[in-house]
Scaffold this motif. Structure first.
Motif, PDB file in Angstrom:
ATOM      1  N   ARG A 115       4.207  -6.173  -3.373  1.00  0.00           N
ATOM      2  CA  ARG A 115       4.739  -4.883  -3.821  1.00  0.00           C
ATOM      3  C   ARG A 115       3.610  -3.842  -3.963  1.00  0.00           C
ATOM      4  N   GLY A 116       2.483  -4.277  -4.556  1.00  0.00           N
ATOM      5  CA  GLY A 116       1.349  -3.364  -4.748  1.00  0.00           C
ATOM      6  C   GLY A 116       0.793  -2.888  -3.412  1.00  0.00           C
ATOM      7  N   MET A 117       0.721  -3.812  -2.450  1.00  0.00           N
ATOM      8  CA  MET A 117       0.206  -3.435  -1.120  1.00  0.00           C
ATOM      9  C   MET A 117       1.172  -2.464  -0.442  1.00  0.00           C
ATOM     10  N   LYS A 118       2.470  -2.708  -0.627  1.00  0.00           N
ATOM     11  CA  LYS A 118       3.457  -1.794  -0.020  1.00  0.00           C
ATOM     12  C   LYS A 118       3.332  -0.384  -0.598  1.00  0.00           C
ATOM     13  N   GLN A 119       3.049  -0.306  -1.903  1.00  0.00           N
ATOM     14  CA  GLN A 119       2.907   1.022  -2.508  1.00  0.00           C
ATOM     15  C   GLN A 119       1.646   1.720  -1.979  1.00  0.00           C
ATOM     16  N   ARG A 120       0.591   0.941  -1.747  1.00  0.00           N
ATOM     17  CA  ARG A 120      -0.623   1.529  -1.134  1.00  0.00           C
ATOM     18  C   ARG A 120      -0.310   2.014   0.271  1.00  0.00           C
TER      19      ARG A 120
END
Ligand code: ATP
Length: 326
Positions: free
Chosen positions: A140-145
């Motif tokens: 999820r964090g990578m997708k937001q980046r």
């Protein structure tokens, strides 16, 4: 940072039937500023953002972003403004780099530049080592980046992020917020963030607006908000003494005579003073001159948490009752 408003909301209002989702919201956000729209669920944050993007029509008032009226020229606004909704969508079976190059093509970046622009942008958001992974395997964090990269590749003047940290783990949240701050500072990018997470907003915002039931109750930096709310008692200084006071009444009288001290409370070896300005040095001098042994001086700073809750205490029991009814 210049005081050059890049977002100007003027009595912006949106009604759904009899319900006012946004009620006469006036606000200016300057170029390069990180502004936090802070409010509980249903406060009207998303509706405000949609009007700023020209995706919802105001009932009255107007939103001007980068000098463009969002209702009259929504396409023009969206060319200058990048919007990251609470979850950004990508093609799971493509690599992150391919996803980004696809966005680049859609946005008219010349073919010869696309790969290098996309690679640079992936580096910028800290995904350089992961750019060849399929996004289906992204956290999820990578997708937001990657969502940020998706905005940055279009070189926006303003980024609007709606609850951008939803579902990211605590360590990831901190990194993500710091990345937003770094990007904003490096590129003089204006960022408008919506959130109901006080602590996160406190970490990165230059100013916040407290938004409840469609109304902006207050806006400013933490110091201004604390000043407005706690008024003459904005600064609280606590002095600890090695021995309890032998003449507390006399000390209290003398302290109250110091300009700026409004209230004094003495318990054993602790003296608390509420002051209208920061007169900590005067207070320390007073104690030393009085021959008292100071073992500690603590200045209380009001955090966003206290400010936010004080607003709710002051601004309607009705609101609290509504919350309890949910
Ligand atoms: N299309 C719609 N039709 C009717 N009412 C709506 C519509 N969109 C929003 N509302 C209402 O307007 C109010 C503000 O909603 P909005 O989604 O803007 O709040 P929010 O602050 O973004 O909340 P959240 O943090 O939950 O996303 C709510 O009471 C919501 O029910």
């Amino acid at each position: 940072m210049t005081t050059n408003p890049i977002i100007e909301l003027d009595r912006l209002t949106k009604s759904y039937g009899t319900k006012k989702a946004v009620d006469h919201l006036s606000l200016k956000v300057n170029k390069g500023e990180i502004f936090g729209l802070l409010g509980p669920n249903g406060a009207g944050k998303t509706t405000t953002i949609l009007m700023m993007l020209g995706l919802a029509e105001p009932t009255s008032g107007q939103a001007v972003v980068c000098g463009i009226n969002a209702t009259r020229n929504p396409v023009g606004v969206r060319r200058k403004v990048g919007y990251l909704p609470d979850s950004a969508g990508f093609y799971d079976n493509l690599t992150a780099l391919d996803n980004l190059m696809y966005v680049g093509r859609l946005n008219g970046i010349p073919e010869k530049d696309i790969r290098s622009r996309a690679r640079n942008t992936m580096e910028m958001v800290g995904l350089g080592a992961e750019m060849h992974k399929k996004t289906g395997a992204y956290s999820r964090g990578m997708k937001q980046r990657l969502g940020l990269a998706d905005l940055l590749i279009r070189e926006p003047e303003v980024m609007i992020l709606d609850e951008p940290t939803l579902g990211i783990d605590p360590a990831g949240i901190r990194e993500f917020l710091m990345l937003i701050r770094q990007l904003s500072r490096q590129q003089e990018l204006t960022v408008l963030l919506s959130s109901h997470h006080l602590h996160q907003m406190q970490q990165i915002c230059d100013r916040v607006g407290i938004f409840v039931e469609g109304k902006l109750l207050a806006e400013g930096n933490l110091e201004t908000l604390a000043g407005n709310l706690f008024g003459k008692d904005s600064f609280v200084v606590q002095v600890s003494l090695r021995e309890p006071l032998t003449a507390p009444v006399e000390i209290e009288r003398q302290l109250l005579a110091l300009p700026g001290v409004n209230k004094v409370s003495i318990t054993e070896g602790n003296v608390d003073m509420s002051c209208s300005t920061d007169i900590t040095p005067d207070i320390v001098r007073f104690f030393v001159r009085s021959g008292l042994n100071v073992t500690g001086v603590h200045k209380k700073e009001y955090g966003l948490d206290e400010i936010y809750h004080r607003f709710f205490e002051q601004n309607t029991k009705k609101y609290i009752l509504n919350e309890q009814a949910v």
